[in-house]
Design a protein around this motif. Structure first.
Motif, PDB file in Angstrom:
ATOM      1  N   HIS A 134      29.915  27.012  34.552  1.00 49.98           N
ATOM      2  CA  HIS A 134      30.890  27.471  33.565  1.00 49.98           C
ATOM      3  C   HIS A 134      32.194  26.676  33.639  1.00 49.98           C
ATOM      4  O   HIS A 134      32.885  26.525  32.623  1.00 49.98           O
ATOM      5  N   GLY A 135      32.524  26.161  34.818  1.00 46.83           N
ATOM      6  CA  GLY A 135      33.680  25.271  34.910  1.00 46.83           C
ATOM      7  C   GLY A 135      33.492  24.041  34.047  1.00 46.83           C
ATOM      8  O   GLY A 135      34.404  23.610  33.324  1.00 46.83           O
ATOM      9  N   GLU A 136      32.292  23.477  34.079  1.00 48.47           N
ATOM     10  CA  GLU A 136      31.996  22.313  33.248  1.00 48.47           C
ATOM     11  C   GLU A 136      31.865  22.711  31.772  1.00 48.47           C
ATOM     12  O   GLU A 136      32.230  21.943  30.883  1.00 48.47           O
ATOM     13  N   ASP A 137      31.348  23.929  31.515  1.00 48.90           N
ATOM     14  CA  ASP A 137      31.291  24.432  30.138  1.00 48.90           C
ATOM     15  C   ASP A 137      32.680  24.423  29.500  1.00 48.90           C
ATOM     16  O   ASP A 137      32.828  24.182  28.294  1.00 48.90           O
ATOM     17  N   ILE A 138      33.665  24.724  30.314  1.00 46.25           N
ATOM     18  CA  ILE A 138      35.046  24.779  29.839  1.00 46.25           C
ATOM     19  C   ILE A 138      35.653  23.381  29.754  1.00 46.25           C
ATOM     20  O   ILE A 138      36.267  23.003  28.749  1.00 46.25           O
ATOM     21  N   ARG A 139      35.497  22.609  30.813  1.00 46.19           N
ATOM     22  CA  ARG A 139      36.193  21.322  30.901  1.00 46.19           C
ATOM     23  C   ARG A 139      35.668  20.284  29.908  1.00 46.19           C
ATOM     24  O   ARG A 139      36.446  19.552  29.288  1.00 46.19           O
ATOM     25  N   ARG A 140      34.366  20.178  29.799  1.00 46.72           N
ATOM     26  CA  ARG A 140      33.800  19.072  29.029  1.00 46.72           C
ATOM     27  C   ARG A 140      34.242  19.088  27.568  1.00 46.72           C
ATOM     28  O   ARG A 140      34.647  18.032  27.046  1.00 46.72           O
ATOM     29  N   PRO A 141      34.215  20.217  26.856  1.00 45.92           N
ATOM     30  CA  PRO A 141      34.696  20.195  25.467  1.00 45.92           C
ATOM     31  C   PRO A 141      36.188  19.888  25.341  1.00 45.92           C
ATOM     32  O   PRO A 141      36.636  19.396  24.303  1.00 45.92           O
ATOM     33  N   LEU A 142      36.947  20.179  26.416  1.00 45.24           N
ATOM     34  CA  LEU A 142      38.396  19.937  26.380  1.00 45.24           C
ATOM     35  C   LEU A 142      38.771  18.542  26.864  1.00 45.24           C
ATOM     36  O   LEU A 142      39.950  18.176  26.854  1.00 45.24           O
ATOM     37  N   GLY A 143      37.791  17.772  27.301  1.00 48.00           N
ATOM     38  CA  GLY A 143      38.081  16.438  27.809  1.00 48.00           C
ATOM     39  C   GLY A 143      38.672  16.439  29.205  1.00 48.00           C
ATOM     40  O   GLY A 143      39.260  15.438  29.634  1.00 48.00           O
ATOM     41  N   MET A 202      23.811  20.798  35.296  1.00 44.24           N
ATOM     42  CA  MET A 202      24.103  21.268  33.941  1.00 44.24           C
ATOM     43  C   MET A 202      22.838  21.273  33.077  1.00 44.24           C
ATOM     44  O   MET A 202      22.618  22.198  32.295  1.00 44.24           O
ATOM     45  N   ALA A 203      22.022  20.268  33.220  1.00 40.54           N
ATOM     46  CA  ALA A 203      20.781  20.212  32.449  1.00 40.54           C
ATOM     47  C   ALA A 203      19.837  21.337  32.861  1.00 40.54           C
ATOM     48  O   ALA A 203      19.214  21.979  32.003  1.00 40.54           O
ATOM     49  N   MET A 204      19.726  21.593  34.157  1.00 40.99           N
ATOM     50  CA  MET A 204      18.866  22.685  34.604  1.00 40.99           C
ATOM     51  C   MET A 204      19.388  24.034  34.117  1.00 40.99           C
ATOM     52  O   MET A 204      18.616  24.986  33.969  1.00 40.99           O
ATOM     53  N   ALA A 205      20.689  24.104  33.845  1.00 42.97           N
ATOM     54  CA  ALA A 205      21.288  25.327  33.307  1.00 42.97           C
ATOM     55  C   ALA A 205      21.186  25.384  31.782  1.00 42.97           C
ATOM     56  O   ALA A 205      21.739  26.287  31.162  1.00 42.97           O
ATOM     57  N   GLY A 206      20.499  24.407  31.182  1.00 34.68           N
ATOM     58  CA  GLY A 206      20.230  24.453  29.755  1.00 34.68           C
ATOM     59  C   GLY A 206      21.177  23.680  28.874  1.00 34.68           C
ATOM     60  O   GLY A 206      21.113  23.787  27.650  1.00 34.68           O
ATOM     61  N   ARG A 207      22.061  22.869  29.463  1.00 34.78           N
ATOM     62  CA  ARG A 207      23.041  22.119  28.665  1.00 34.78           C
ATOM     63  C   ARG A 207      22.484  20.743  28.329  1.00 34.78           C
ATOM     64  O   ARG A 207      22.553  19.804  29.119  1.00 34.78           O
ATOM     65  N   ALA A 208      21.960  20.601  27.113  1.00 34.82           N
ATOM     66  CA  ALA A 208      21.317  19.354  26.707  1.00 34.82           C
ATOM     67  C   ALA A 208      22.297  18.192  26.657  1.00 34.82           C
ATOM     68  O   ALA A 208      21.893  17.036  26.775  1.00 34.82           O
ATOM     69  N   VAL A 209      23.589  18.482  26.473  1.00 38.74           N
ATOM     70  CA  VAL A 209      24.580  17.414  26.411  1.00 38.74           C
ATOM     71  C   VAL A 209      24.573  16.577  27.683  1.00 38.74           C
ATOM     72  O   VAL A 209      24.921  15.390  27.661  1.00 38.74           O
ATOM     73  N   ALA A 210      24.146  17.170  28.801  1.00 41.39           N
ATOM     74  CA  ALA A 210      24.101  16.433  30.064  1.00 41.39           C
ATOM     75  C   ALA A 210      23.078  15.310  30.032  1.00 41.39           C
ATOM     76  O   ALA A 210      23.165  14.362  30.826  1.00 41.39           O
TER      77      ALA A 210
END
Length: 233
Positions: A134-143, A202-210
């Motif tokens: 969730h830390g990466e969920d937050i950070r990545r869209p915000l750059g 992140m990919a194992m958590a379902g985030r295809a963007v990774a």
């Protein structure tokens, strides 16, 4: 006589992986503190931006993390019972409870929870995964950029690869040979999937963007399995 360079290289690729409950809890507190620092000074637009967890904005995701650090085992069980074990309904109710009247209030509540319990159950590695993902969920869209210690992400990767718990992480990489490029994590057999440990988590958590960070034939396989770039959990 040992090759000093080989020993140094091994030390870099074989970090001390947190395995005890105490070490995992310490890693959780480190990641919560780092996220709290990164959240300071966000604009109203940034707080309202969608996270990689598509059901929630940045602020809602922070409130969810606060709930995880505040809701004890028995309260968690009662909440799940009240929601008839609908995890989405349970999460939304607890998120609303721990969200402040303003983003600043939400951040204060999260800061107050930084040193709190790892999570409502004894699956400490899973709750470390919660704050990392969730830390990466937050950070990545915000750059915003933060790479947790590779020992931390390796502990999460090993847990995710071993079982489907709150996410279908083991199923996501079934039939693939998965190798980290920055640490010791490696598992499975089949088409090769290589990349940074954080991206593998992140990919194992379902985030295809990774999948943008991977190499090998397994990257296309995983991208097809994951579909869109965001996840609902």
């Amino acid at each position: 006589m040992h090759d000093t360079r080989s020993l140094e290289a091994r030390a870099m690729t074989e970090p001390h992986i947190p395995e005890t409950r105490r070490d995992l809890e310490r890693a959780i507190h480190v990641e919560r503190s780092a996220l709290a620092r990164d959240l300071a000074g966000l604009s109203a637009a940034q707080w309202a931006a969608p996270s990689l967890c598509e059901r929630w904005t940045v602020e809602e995701t922070v409130a969810h993390l606060t709930a995880g650090a505040r809701v004890g085992r028995w309260r968690w069980l009662l909440s799940m019972l009240a929601a008839r074990f609908d995890a989405d309904l349970h999460n939304d109710r607890r998120l609303a409870e721990h969200r402040g009247a303003t983003p600043e209030a939400t951040l204060r509540r999260f800061r107050d929870a930084v040193g709190g319990p790892a999570g409502p159950t004894g699956h400490t590695a899973a709750w470390l995964g919660e704050i990392v993902v969730h830390g990466e969920d937050i950070r990545r869209p915000l750059g915003l950029v933060r790479t947790p210690p590779v020992a931390t992400t390796t502990a999460v990767a090993r847990f995710f690869a071993a079982r489907d718990f709150t996410v279908s992480s083991r199923s996501a990489i079934a039939g693939l040979r998965v190798e980290a490029t920055d640490g010791p994590f490696a598992t499975g057999s089949g088409d090769l999937l290589r990349g940074p440990t954080l991206s593998l988590v992140m990919a194992m958590a379902g985030r295809a963007v990774a999948c943008e960070d991977f190499e090998g034939d397994g990257a296309a396989v995983l991208r097809t399995r994951l579909g869109s770039g965001r996840s609902t959990s």
